[in-house]
Design a protein around this motif. Structure first.
Motif, PDB file in Angstrom:
ATOM      1  N   LYS A   6      30.123  43.527  21.305  1.00  0.00           N
ATOM      2  CA  LYS A   6      30.843  43.220  22.541  1.00  0.00           C
ATOM      3  C   LYS A   6      30.909  41.671  22.885  1.00  0.00           C
ATOM      4  CE  LYS A   6      30.369  47.642  24.827  1.00  0.00           C
ATOM      5  NZ  LYS A   6      29.718  48.563  23.615  1.00  0.00           N
ATOM      6  N   GLN A   7      29.741  41.125  22.829  1.00  0.00           N
ATOM      7  CA  GLN A   7      29.815  39.820  22.956  1.00  0.00           C
ATOM      8  C   GLN A   7      30.717  39.142  22.059  1.00  0.00           C
ATOM      9  OE1 GLN A   7      25.257  39.385  22.910  1.00  0.00           O
ATOM     10  NE2 GLN A   7      25.466  38.057  24.488  1.00  0.00           N
ATOM     11  N   HIS A   8      30.486  39.204  20.638  1.00  0.00           N
ATOM     12  CA  HIS A   8      31.255  38.426  19.487  1.00  0.00           C
ATOM     13  C   HIS A   8      32.842  38.795  19.643  1.00  0.00           C
ATOM     14  CE1 HIS A   8      31.629  37.148  15.318  1.00  0.00           C
ATOM     15  NE2 HIS A   8      32.731  37.500  15.603  1.00  0.00           N
ATOM     16  N   TYR A   9      32.976  39.985  19.990  1.00  0.00           N
ATOM     17  CA  TYR A   9      34.618  40.443  20.275  1.00  0.00           C
ATOM     18  C   TYR A   9      34.778  40.625  21.649  1.00  0.00           C
ATOM     19  CZ  TYR A   9      34.055  41.430  14.865  1.00  0.00           C
ATOM     20  OH  TYR A   9      33.890  41.196  13.662  1.00  0.00           O
ATOM     21  N   ALA A  10      34.476  39.942  22.453  1.00  0.00           N
ATOM     22  CA  ALA A  10      34.736  39.900  23.884  1.00  0.00           C
ATOM     23  C   ALA A  10      36.057  40.114  24.264  1.00  0.00           C
ATOM     24  CB  ALA A  10      33.953  38.879  24.760  1.00  0.00           C
ATOM     25  N   GLU A  11      37.060  39.217  23.542  1.00  0.00           N
ATOM     26  CA  GLU A  11      38.190  39.478  23.912  1.00  0.00           C
ATOM     27  C   GLU A  11      39.233  40.490  23.339  1.00  0.00           C
ATOM     28  OE1 GLU A  11      38.095  37.296  19.739  1.00  0.00           O
ATOM     29  OE2 GLU A  11      36.955  37.265  21.767  1.00  0.00           O
ATOM     30  N   HIS A  12      38.443  41.209  22.730  1.00  0.00           N
ATOM     31  CA  HIS A  12      39.169  42.666  22.193  1.00  0.00           C
ATOM     32  C   HIS A  12      38.431  43.934  22.734  1.00  0.00           C
ATOM     33  CE1 HIS A  12      41.027  40.232  19.189  1.00  0.00           C
ATOM     34  NE2 HIS A  12      39.864  39.930  18.623  1.00  0.00           N
ATOM     35  N   VAL A  13      37.342  43.625  23.578  1.00  0.00           N
ATOM     36  CA  VAL A  13      36.717  45.029  24.032  1.00  0.00           C
ATOM     37  C   VAL A  13      37.656  45.858  24.951  1.00  0.00           C
ATOM     38  CG1 VAL A  13      34.951  45.840  25.847  1.00  0.00           C
ATOM     39  CG2 VAL A  13      34.370  43.668  24.070  1.00  0.00           C
ATOM     40  N   GLU A  14      38.488  45.409  25.631  1.00  0.00           N
ATOM     41  CA  GLU A  14      39.541  46.272  26.377  1.00  0.00           C
ATOM     42  C   GLU A  14      40.625  46.898  25.614  1.00  0.00           C
ATOM     43  OE1 GLU A  14      38.614  47.382  29.251  1.00  0.00           O
ATOM     44  OE2 GLU A  14      36.763  46.031  29.264  1.00  0.00           O
ATOM     45  N   TYR A  29      39.348  48.861  19.900  1.00  0.00           N
ATOM     46  CA  TYR A  29      37.899  48.111  19.569  1.00  0.00           C
ATOM     47  C   TYR A  29      37.080  49.110  19.359  1.00  0.00           C
ATOM     48  CZ  TYR A  29      33.735  46.100  21.002  1.00  0.00           C
ATOM     49  OH  TYR A  29      32.199  45.654  20.550  1.00  0.00           O
ATOM     50  N   PRO A  30      37.022  50.300  19.875  1.00  0.00           N
ATOM     51  CA  PRO A  30      35.771  51.218  19.400  1.00  0.00           C
ATOM     52  C   PRO A  30      35.765  51.490  17.791  1.00  0.00           C
ATOM     53  CG  PRO A  30      37.042  52.334  21.214  1.00  0.00           C
ATOM     54  CD  PRO A  30      37.850  50.944  20.807  1.00  0.00           C
TER      55      PRO A  30
END
Length: 152
Positions: free
Chosen positions: A46-54, A58-59
């Motif tokens: 979630k930190q690494h891919y923060a811009e994609h979490v939403e 993403y899952p």
């Protein structure tokens, strides 16, 4: 000199492509200044891919990157970020040119073997997520004088 983060993703590890991919970076003259085998946690993902979490997909990304061990590494060299990204090829292995890592080893849009930082700010942020300063080794390989001109 510039540093960048690469991640040999779970598909690289499971397919036993680590050595072949690492060799390509070494053959290019890039220096490894940090490397470790590790498991990405959901929190780190979630930190690494923060811009994609939403994003809706993403899952699937999180499940993939946390699904097996990875090799995290820091590479150093002239224009290392651009050099690495060019070596990786297009994000989709289906569109990556032959001769690139993804073009030679990936036949998937999503399982693309290696992550590489996409710019200086991203590299700095990502390196700090995976490595402490003490885990990075400053050194000049003895072969360096044969890999680039002294004024580069």
């Amino acid at each position: 000199m510039q540093r960048t983060l690469i991640l040999l993703k779970p598909d690289s590890v499971q397919r036993r492509l680590m050595g072949r991919i690492i060799s390509r970076f070494e053959d290019k003259g890039l220096s490894f200044v940090g490397m470790k085998l590790m498991q990405v946690t959901p929190e780190l993902a979630k930190q690494h891919y923060a811009e994609h979490v939403e994003k809706a997909w993403y899952p699937t990304l999180e499940s993939f990157i946390t699904g097996g061990p990875i090799v995290a590494a820091v590479l150093e060299g002239l224009e290392a970020i651009t050099v690495v990204r060019d070596m990786l090829g297009a994000t989709s292995g289906l569109k990556a040119a032959p001769g690139t890592i993804r073009g030679d080893f990936s036949s998937s849009r999503q399982m693309n073997l290696v992550h590489g930082s996409d710019g200086p700010e991203a590299a700095e942020r990502e390196i700090a997520l995976y490595f402490t300063p003490e885990e990075l080794v400053d050194h000049t390989p003895t072969i360096a004088t044969w890999m680039r001109a002294a004024d580069e």
